[in-house]
Design a protein around this motif. Structure first.
Motif, short mmCIF file in Angstrom:
data_model
loop_
_atom_site.label_atom_id
_atom_site.label_comp_id
_atom_site.label_asym_id
_atom_site.label_seq_id
_atom_site.Cartn_x
_atom_site.Cartn_y
_atom_site.Cartn_z
N GLY A 19 66.65 -7.27 17.75
CA GLY A 19 66.15 -6.22 16.83
C GLY A 19 66.24 -5.31 17.75
O GLY A 19 66.56 -4.35 17.68
N GLY A 35 68.39 -2.25 19.10
CA GLY A 35 67.42 -0.98 19.15
C GLY A 35 67.26 -0.23 20.56
O GLY A 35 68.00 0.88 20.74
N VAL A 72 69.86 3.42 21.35
CA VAL A 72 68.72 4.00 22.26
C VAL A 72 69.20 4.61 23.14
O VAL A 72 69.39 5.55 23.78
N GLY A 85 57.86 0.62 24.29
CA GLY A 85 57.96 0.28 22.83
C GLY A 85 58.13 -0.54 22.52
O GLY A 85 58.02 -1.89 21.81
N TRP A 92 55.95 -3.64 23.45
CA TRP A 92 55.19 -3.11 22.52
C TRP A 92 55.91 -4.27 21.20
O TRP A 92 54.76 -4.92 20.85
N VAL A 93 56.65 -3.69 20.72
CA VAL A 93 56.52 -4.95 19.51
C VAL A 93 57.51 -5.51 19.72
O VAL A 93 56.80 -6.73 18.75
N VAL A 149 65.62 2.33 13.73
CA VAL A 149 64.82 1.98 15.55
C VAL A 149 63.33 2.54 15.20
O VAL A 149 62.49 2.02 16.17
N LEU A 156 61.56 -0.06 12.86
CA LEU A 156 60.84 -1.13 13.15
C LEU A 156 59.34 -1.18 13.77
O LEU A 156 58.38 -1.89 13.16
N PRO A 157 59.37 -0.05 14.60
CA PRO A 157 58.09 -0.62 15.24
C PRO A 157 56.52 -0.16 13.88
O PRO A 157 55.78 -0.93 14.53
N HIS A 216 57.51 -1.57 11.24
CA HIS A 216 57.15 -2.59 10.37
C HIS A 216 56.34 -3.71 10.94
O HIS A 216 55.51 -4.12 10.46
#
Lengths: 151, 149
Positions: A100, A104, A108, A132, A135-136, B52, B55-56, B58
């Motif tokens: 994911g 993503g 982007v 980001g 981090w995720v 997009v 997701l963060p 979640h």
């Protein structure tokens, strides 16, 4: 291989993987089946919450924890932890997360290439998106590994 | 540069090499030729950007997995009616992006361009079906509770 072609191929590989992982994810976490608690099961769990200490008592009193509706299926910690005891489920969820994130981030990148033509601005936005993504990935994997391990 | 066109679906609009401004936005919008191929491309972008952003959120919420009490409360928050409606919408967004993504992959390899419109029709029908079936499963206890309380 040119970078464009690599990005194109990666978007298709991660996309195909995500279709499978997300179908599985939606099935086990959002559809009524044995991976969720039935209303009766969940209400028995809620009855036990009161014995687990003041944090649960307060949450019950303020409505931050509440019983299930008729026919509702509820995600509950014990069910999630039981599923994630299985290392295959843990691996599948980590793959879902990383696919994911990669899909993503590449998406982007494609949008920026179409709309942002100033090199420095594109670099800045892509830098923020990349941070980001890291981090995720880190936070997500840490949460997944923590389940059931008492961390 | 040959590969630049491969990365995106063939129905991509001409990029405008202007600075960001309201005029540029309208210029870009006017340059889009609104047919089903364009609609598919715009919807794919919009749903992709929504996912997009989701997701963060979640993953941030799922940090509660490290504390059972916090996780139960996080799940309970997501059981309020507005979140349930959002969940059904989210399934629709995911379903469209996944099915349309499959269409893009399939038609890159297997289908002549005179079949693309028909394939997009199939994508839309399947998206609506998946959303209705999943949405029914997600929302029916709430609708029943609302009607028969």
């Amino acid at each position: 291989m040119k970078a464009y072609a690599a990005g194109w191929l990666m978007q298709r590989i991660t996309g195909a993987g995500l279709v499978l992982f997300l179908a599985l994810h939606l099935w086990v976490q959002h559809m009524p089946n044995g991976f969720l608690a039935t209303a009766d099961e969940y209400n028995r769990i809620v009855a036990e919450f009161a014995d687990r200490g003041p944090v649960y008592e307060e949450a019950l009193a303020s409505g931050h924890l509440r019983e299930a509706l008729d026919g509702e299926h509820v995600i509950t910690y014990s069910k999630v932890a039981a599923r994630l005891q299985n290392p295959w489920w843990k691996a599948i969820n980590i793959m879902l997360l990383l696919f994911g994130v990669a899909h993503g981030l590449n998406g982007v990148h494609n949008v920026l290439r179409d709309y942002v033509h100033r090199g420095r601005l594109r670099l800045i936005v892509m830098g923020i998106a990349s941070l980001g993504a890291v981090w995720v990935s880190v936070v997500g994997i840490r949460s997944l590994l923590a389940v059931g391990s008492g961390l | 540069m040959v590969f630049q066109n491969m990365q995106n679906s063939s129905d991509k609009p001409a990029s405008l090499h202007d600075k960001p401004s309201l005029r540029t936005v309208f210029g870009v919008l006017r340059s889009y030729r609104m047919r089903s191929g364009m609609g598919a491309w715009v919807l794919h972008r919009l749903t992709g950007l929504m996912l997009v952003l989701y997701l963060p959120l979640h993953v941030a919420g799922l940090r509660s997995l490290q504390d059972p009490a916090a996780f139960e409360q996080y799940v309970t928050l997501y059981r309020s009616p507005l979140f349930k409606i959002a969940e059904a919408v989210l399934v629709g967004v995911v379903a469209f992006h996944a099915l349309n993504g499959l269409r893009i992959m399939l038609q890159d390899f297997f289908f002549r361009s005179d079949r693309h419109k028909m394939l997009f029709g199939v994508v839309m029908v399947l998206t609506v079906l998946v959303t209705l079936v999943a949405g029914y499963q997600i929302l029916s206890p709430y609708v029943a509770a609302f009607l028969f309380q």
